[in-house]
Scaffold this active site. Structure first.
Site, PDB file in Angstrom:
ATOM      1  N   ASN A  49      -5.037  73.047  14.048  1.00 24.25           N
ATOM      2  CA  ASN A  49      -3.858  72.607  13.756  1.00 24.25           C
ATOM      3  C   ASN A  49      -2.868  72.665  14.945  1.00 24.25           C
ATOM      4  O   ASN A  49      -1.577  72.167  14.570  1.00 24.25           O
ATOM      5  CB  ASN A  49      -3.519  73.137  12.352  1.00 24.25           C
ATOM      6  N   CYS A  63      -6.651  62.694  -0.108  1.00 21.17           N
ATOM      7  CA  CYS A  63      -7.857  63.357   0.465  1.00 21.17           C
ATOM      8  C   CYS A  63      -8.630  63.935  -0.504  1.00 21.17           C
ATOM      9  O   CYS A  63      -8.068  63.950  -1.715  1.00 21.17           O
ATOM     10  CB  CYS A  63      -7.364  64.486   1.558  1.00 21.17           C
ATOM     11  N   ARG A  65      -1.498  63.423  -0.778  1.00 21.36           N
ATOM     12  CA  ARG A  65      -0.892  64.175   0.389  1.00 21.36           C
ATOM     13  C   ARG A  65       0.139  63.035   1.065  1.00 21.36           C
ATOM     14  O   ARG A  65      -0.059  62.470   2.055  1.00 21.36           O
ATOM     15  CB  ARG A  65      -2.008  64.684   1.397  1.00 21.36           C
TER      16      ARG A  65
HETATM   17  N1  EPU Z   1       4.168  67.100   1.401  1.00 17.59           N
HETATM   18  C1  EPU Z   1       4.855  66.344   0.592  1.00 17.59           C
HETATM   19  N2  EPU Z   1       5.526  65.224   1.297  1.00 17.59           N
HETATM   20  C2  EPU Z   1       5.456  65.263   2.831  1.00 17.59           C
HETATM   21  C3  EPU Z   1       4.546  66.144   3.495  1.00 17.59           C
HETATM   22  C4  EPU Z   1       3.914  67.210   2.647  1.00 17.59           C
HETATM   23  O1  EPU Z   1       5.306  66.363  -0.609  1.00 17.59           O
HETATM   24  O2  EPU Z   1       6.045  64.387   3.509  1.00 17.59           O
HETATM   25  C5  EPU Z   1       3.437  68.252   0.493  1.00 17.59           C
HETATM   26  C6  EPU Z   1       2.039  68.271   0.551  1.00 17.59           C
HETATM   27  O3  EPU Z   1       1.328  67.240  -0.512  1.00 17.59           O
HETATM   28  C7  EPU Z   1       1.620  69.611   0.399  1.00 17.59           C
HETATM   29  C8  EPU Z   1       2.792  70.354   0.962  1.00 17.59           C
HETATM   30  O4  EPU Z   1       3.944  69.330   1.171  1.00 17.59           O
HETATM   31  O5  EPU Z   1       1.688  69.753  -0.982  1.00 17.59           O
HETATM   32  C9  EPU Z   1       2.489  70.907   2.521  1.00 17.59           C
HETATM   33  O6  EPU Z   1       1.805  69.894   3.208  1.00 17.59           O
HETATM   34  P1  EPU Z   1       1.965  69.683   4.972  1.00 17.59           P
HETATM   35  O7  EPU Z   1       2.722  68.437   5.326  1.00 17.59           O
HETATM   36  O8  EPU Z   1       2.539  70.998   5.268  1.00 17.59           O
HETATM   37  O9  EPU Z   1       0.337  69.503   5.202  1.00 17.59           O
HETATM   38  P2  EPU Z   1       0.091  68.952   6.344  1.00 17.59           P
HETATM   39  O10 EPU Z   1       0.939  68.897   7.384  1.00 17.59           O
HETATM   40  O11 EPU Z   1      -0.552  67.493   6.215  1.00 17.59           O
HETATM   41  C10 EPU Z   1      -1.346  70.932   7.554  1.00 17.59           C
HETATM   42  C11 EPU Z   1      -2.640  71.088   8.072  1.00 17.59           C
HETATM   43  C12 EPU Z   1      -3.330  71.492   6.818  1.00 17.59           C
HETATM   44  C13 EPU Z   1      -2.921  72.538   5.881  1.00 17.59           C
HETATM   45  C14 EPU Z   1      -1.346  72.372   5.830  1.00 17.59           C
HETATM   46  C15 EPU Z   1      -0.633  73.483   4.996  1.00 17.59           C
HETATM   47  C16 EPU Z   1      -2.737  70.104   9.955  1.00 17.59           C
HETATM   48  C17 EPU Z   1      -3.198  69.139  10.860  1.00 17.59           C
HETATM   49  N3  EPU Z   1      -3.148  70.132   8.766  1.00 17.59           N
HETATM   50  O12 EPU Z   1      -1.117  69.855   6.810  1.00 17.59           O
HETATM   51  O13 EPU Z   1      -4.751  72.005   7.227  1.00 17.59           O
HETATM   52  O14 EPU Z   1      -3.721  72.856   4.989  1.00 17.59           O
HETATM   53  O15 EPU Z   1      -0.646  72.107   6.723  1.00 17.59           O
HETATM   54  O16 EPU Z   1      -0.687  74.624   5.635  1.00 17.59           O
HETATM   55  O17 EPU Z   1      -2.026  70.784  10.628  1.00 17.59           O
HETATM   56  C18 EPU Z   1      -6.952  72.303   7.138  1.00 17.59           C
HETATM   57  O18 EPU Z   1      -7.053  72.665   8.445  1.00 17.59           O
HETATM   58  O19 EPU Z   1      -7.896  72.482   6.714  1.00 17.59           O
HETATM   59  C19 EPU Z   1      -6.109  71.586   6.591  1.00 17.59           C
HETATM   60  C20 EPU Z   1      -5.927  70.858   5.672  1.00 17.59           C
END
Ligand code: EPU
Length: 420
Positions: free
Chosen positions: A23, A116, A121
């Site tokens: 990540n 997903c 998400r």
């Molecule tokens: N969210 C919103 N709106 C947005 C973006 C996020 O409501 O525009 C919500 C999401 O639905 C969730 C929370 O905010 O409830 C956190 O989501 P975040 O955006 O931080 O997740 P992400 O950036 O899509 C990354 C990792 C994930 C990890 C999460 C949380 C990467 C590529 N992915 O996802 O990793 O679970 O942060 O720490 O960095 C994994 O590696 O298995 C994985 C899923």
């Protein structure tokens, strides 16, 4: 499609080396779109997600070369600006190209990622952040189409109902590096992977302060240069090996594990009964032969990571009492509960909470991987289950762990990869 056949019952002992963080690697690869010069990134794990992003960068005019654990990435400025649904569907992190494309080329067309296996998400916060920098954004046939002649610095708030957003912070941050003037991001994600991205961007000539805090201050520059960087070790892979040590009553030296990135995990594992000794190379983890029940709540960093919730749930299945696990980042991330149940676990789910009643043993069974971390939890369960466990659809685990069986087998695990 590959599956794992796991014979349970071995105590894991020995040394294992953690790979670079998936990540951190993904947004850093996307950041290479911000310069016309070559970048060299060391410690990039050879994972399905990294290969997908390499293909995407190539369709956007990039050339990606692997040499050992390093990638050399050079991107021509005049490539395509379209990340299509086929690639985004395979890997949500493809959305990380949105900010860099917009900032460098003035336009981007990126397929809107869907939900997903662990729920919706959304990326609304990413889009609000980019709009605050002056981007015009619309949705066209399932694609996000974003345009801006030159982005302008602004005050941007990135908090959401579940805390900040990791890839949203990455997107807005990358876009702001080339914006005119100063951007202040409030409620920025504090994850070590964001700090690593900031280190890389600053090495490219960006001017970013505040990494690791909820307030990032970015002074836009005219252009960025090529840079060299080494990715931080993967704290989630490290945490998975730490759980394996406690679960199998073994002793594992997790080389590369960084204590400073794993404070919440170390604290929780110690409450459960782990002995964790940091040394110069990483963390030495063993078990005091007793798994204590506990309460656990996942939170954004520095809280306990959602990406280790499933693995610790497997451990708590064998605890001496009832544990409560509450998921505050992805309230629906419990796909592993039913599969662990097939192996004898006693887990009841109520909303974003799982109540895990400790049991004396798990038994081998055919189970199905549903997402990356859920699959890791099933592999861990297979290591302690009586008899044989078959984990199908291990392509999920290959997205985020570099041949996990090749790392666990030298420690005494008996995992065979078979084609089915
Ligand atoms: N969210 C919103 N709106 C947005 C973006 C996020 O409501 O525009 C919500 C999401 O639905 C969730 C929370 O905010 O409830 C956190 O989501 P975040 O955006 O931080 O997740 P992400 O950036 O899509 C990354 C990792 C994930 C990890 C999460 C949380 C990467 C590529 N992915 O996802 O990793 O679970 O942060 O720490 O960095 C994994 O590696 O298995 C994985 C899923």
């Amino acid at each position: 499609m590959d599956a794992f056949i796991i014979q349970g019952g071995s105590r894991l002992r020995g040394e294992v080396t953690v790979s670079g963080a998936k990540n951190a690697a993904l947004p850093i690869m996307a950041a290479c779109l911000l310069t016309g010069q070559e970048c060299r990134i060391g410690g990039v794990p050879d994972l399905a997600d990294v290969r997908h992003l390499s293909v995407l960068l190539e369709t956007l005019g990039g050339a990606v070369r692997r040499d050992g654990d390093a990638l050399t990435i050079g991107v021509a400025d005049d490539g395509d600006v379209h990340a299509d649904y086929d690639l985004v569907r395979k890997m949500r992190a493809s959305v990380c190209v949105l900010g860099p494309l917009l900032a460098k080329r003035g336009r981007a067309r990126v397929a809107m990622p869907g939900g997903c296996s662990f729920g919706p998400r959304p990326i609304d916060i990413h889009l609000r952040g980019l709009a605050a920098l002056g981007a015009e954004i619309e949705l066209d046939e399932g694609d996000i189409v974003a345009k801006a002649k030159r982005l302008r610095g602004a005050e941007v708030f990135l908090g959401g109902p579940f805390g900040s957003t990791v890839t949203g912070t990455a997107n807005v941050l990358m876009a702001a590096t080339l914006a005119e003037g100063r951007t202040v991001i409030e409620s920025a994600a504090c994850e070590p992977e964001i700090v690593d991205l900031v280190d890389f961007l600053n090495a490219m000539g960006a001017r970013i302060a505040g990494a690791g805090t909820p307030r990032l201050v970015i002074d836009g520059v005219e252009s960025l240069e090529g840079a060299e960087h080494r990715i931080i070790p993967d704290r989630i892979e490290a945490g998975t090996f730490m759980v394996a040590a406690v679960l199998t009553n073994g002793e594992i030296h997790v080389r590369g594990a960084r204590q400073d990135h794993l404070m919440a995990v170390i604290d929780k594992l110690r409450q459960i009964g782990a002995i964790v000794d940091p040394d110069a190379d990483g963390l030495c983890v063993s078990s005091n032969r007793h798994i204590h029940a506990t309460d656990l709540t996942t939170l954004p960093y520095p809280g306990f990571p959602t990406d280790l919730q499933a693995q610790v749930m497997t451990l708590l299945c064998l605890a001496d009492g009832n544990s409560i696990i509450t998921e505050k980042v992805y309230p629906d991330r419990f796909m592993h509960v039913a599969e662990l149940g097939r192996m004898g676990a006693k887990i009841r789910k109520e909303g974003p909470t799982a109540i895990v009643a400790g049991t004396k043993r798990l038994v081998g069974a055919p189970v199905m991987a549903s997402d990356l971390r859920a699959s890791a939890a099933l592999v861990l369960a297979g290591l302690v289950a009586e008899g044989r466990t078959k984990v199908s659809r291990v392509y999920h685990i290959d997205r985020g762990y570099e041949r996990i069986e090749a790392k666990l087998n030298p420690l005494g695990a008996r995992i065979e990869r078979v084609e089915v």
